[in-house]
Design an enzyme around this catalytic site. Structure first.
Site, PDB file in Angstrom:
ATOM      1  N   GLY A 105      15.670  68.646  -6.666  1.00  0.00           N
ATOM      2  CA  GLY A 105      14.365  69.277  -6.834  1.00  0.00           C
ATOM      3  C   GLY A 105      13.220  68.447  -6.292  1.00  0.00           C
ATOM      4  O   GLY A 105      12.155  68.980  -5.971  1.00  0.00           O
ATOM      5  N   PHE A 106      13.409  67.131  -6.196  1.00  0.00           N
ATOM      6  CA  PHE A 106      12.327  66.255  -5.731  1.00  0.00           C
ATOM      7  C   PHE A 106      12.219  66.282  -4.213  1.00  0.00           C
ATOM      8  O   PHE A 106      11.111  66.295  -3.657  1.00  0.00           O
ATOM      9  CB  PHE A 106      12.615  64.822  -6.217  1.00  0.00           C
ATOM     10  CG  PHE A 106      11.510  63.834  -5.959  1.00  0.00           C
ATOM     11  CD1 PHE A 106      10.442  63.706  -6.840  1.00  0.00           C
ATOM     12  CD2 PHE A 106      11.540  63.021  -4.831  1.00  0.00           C
ATOM     13  CE1 PHE A 106       9.424  62.792  -6.600  1.00  0.00           C
ATOM     14  CE2 PHE A 106      10.533  62.097  -4.584  1.00  0.00           C
ATOM     15  CZ  PHE A 106       9.463  61.991  -5.474  1.00  0.00           C
ATOM     16  N   ASP A 225      16.328  64.673 -18.958  1.00  0.00           N
ATOM     17  CA  ASP A 225      17.019  65.279 -17.813  1.00  0.00           C
ATOM     18  C   ASP A 225      18.468  64.797 -17.761  1.00  0.00           C
ATOM     19  O   ASP A 225      18.986  64.452 -16.705  1.00  0.00           O
ATOM     20  CB  ASP A 225      16.280  64.938 -16.511  1.00  0.00           C
ATOM     21  CG  ASP A 225      16.357  66.095 -15.506  1.00  0.00           C
ATOM     22  OD1 ASP A 225      16.925  67.157 -15.859  1.00  0.00           O
ATOM     23  OD2 ASP A 225      15.870  65.939 -14.371  1.00  0.00           O
TER      24      ASP A 225
END
Ligand SMILES: Nc1ncnc2c1ncn2[C@@H]1O[C@H](COP(=O)(O)OP(=O)(O)OP(=O)(O)O)[C@@H](O)[C@H]1O
Ligand SMILES: [Mg+2]
Length: 304
Positions: A105-106, A225
């Site tokens: 996602g980064f 996470d």
């Protein structure tokens, strides 16, 4: 997904479900326009903090933009190396596709090599360079969170952040390279079913030790996470937690919980947390280990 992850780690608790490929959806909302950023303590004549008193994210003001100079001053003592974008281009052969490891996602992650020619004092070693995708759902805040937390936390079961790049719009992170990749890959991709029990237990215990360190620190950290793609493995299958972009300072002193926006990755967050929006001390570890041990159903998905 969480159930599938831990079930597969322990090998005998029902079937694996799909959705391990591609990008995972985080519950945080996509930033629009200029992201809110935090101003670090330090700089402007303020003394740098020692690592004995970890600079916590809540110590930071949300009202101003932290400059690259203030950030590096605030993290004096953490031994983080500050790279330029040109240095990281050289390290990754200009972010060549042959160095490409994967993407979350980064943004994309590339393998590279550093030595003391790249930065004086740097040990010759392979590294993983993570590059913020400017079009993606994460931004400066997640990058800064990672630098603040992982830059100061050191433990055998946390992946080591070697340095970062903060130049113009560029936001990069440089980590020790974890030779065997993520646990997710071993469980669900080409190495599926190849992990012996003893290795699975070693990984579960290593990950639990990493979480215990975070939760029991003088200034506790809620990781938020915890999932198989964020448990990375070294050449000896030693487990290390990675990705602190969603981490948060935990309850201190006689506080019993912190209230937070519900965050995490879809399917991985604890149902109690999703329902109440609070994270009691120890919650993260308890829920995950219970799932790993019993295969208990997750029972809730995170809303977007
Ligand atoms: N330090 C590292 N060493 C080796 N490989 C790494 C390292 N950090 C990340 N990777 C690999 O890079 C890829 C992208 O990782 P990244 O953490 O960005 O995303 P992810 O964990 O798959 O997804 P998410 O964004 O949901 O956390 C994965 O294949 C991961 O295993
Ligand atoms: Mg990850």
């Amino acid at each position: 997904m969480a159930r599938a992850g831990w079930d597969s780690l322990f090998g005998c608790f029902g079937s694996s479900s799909s959705s391990h490929g591609g990008r995972k959806k985080k519950t945080k909302t996509k930033k629009k326009g200029k992201p809110k950023v935090a101003a670090a303590a330090g700089g402007s004549g303020k003394p740098a903090r020692s690592l004995q008193s970890r600079l916590s994210f809540t110590d930071l003001s949300l009202s101003g933009m932290v400059s690259p100079e203030d950030l590096s001053l605030s993290l004096v003592g953490s031994n983080l190396h500050v790279f330029s974008i040109a240095e990281l281009r050289a390290v990754t052969r200009d972010f060549s596709m042959t160095n490409f490891i994967g993407e979350g996602g980064f943004g994309p992650v590339y393998k590279g090599y550093v030595d003391d020619k790249a930065k004086p004092g740097l040990r010759a070693q392979p590294v993983a360079v993570k590059l913020l995708d400017l079009e993606g759902g994460q931004g400066h805040t997640e990058w800064l969170t990672e630098v603040i937390f992982l830059g100061q936390l050191r433990h055998p079961h946390l992946v080591k952040l070697i340095g970062y790049c903060y130049e113009d719009e560029h936001r990069l992170l440089v980590y020790e390279f974890m030779t065997r990749g993520s646990l997710e890959k071993h469980l669900f991709k080409k190495y599926a079913a190849s992990l012996p029990w003893s290795t699975r237990l070693k990984i579960a215990i290593g990950a639990a030790k990493g979480l215990a360190f975070l939760h029991e620190a003088e200034k506790p950290v809620i990781y938020r996470d915890f999932k198989t793609s964020n448990i990375l493995l070294d050449s000896d299958f030693k487990a290390k937690l990675s990705d602190f972009g969603l981490a948060k300072d935990g309850p201190e002193d006689d506080e019993t919980h912190v209230s937070t926006r519900v965050m995490g990755t879809q399917g991985y967050a604890a149902p109690e947390y999703i329902m109440t929006g609070t994270s009691p001390d120890g919650e993260e570890r308890r829920v995950r280990l219970r799932r790993g041990a019993t295969g208990a159903a997750v029972g809730a998905a995170v809303g977007g």
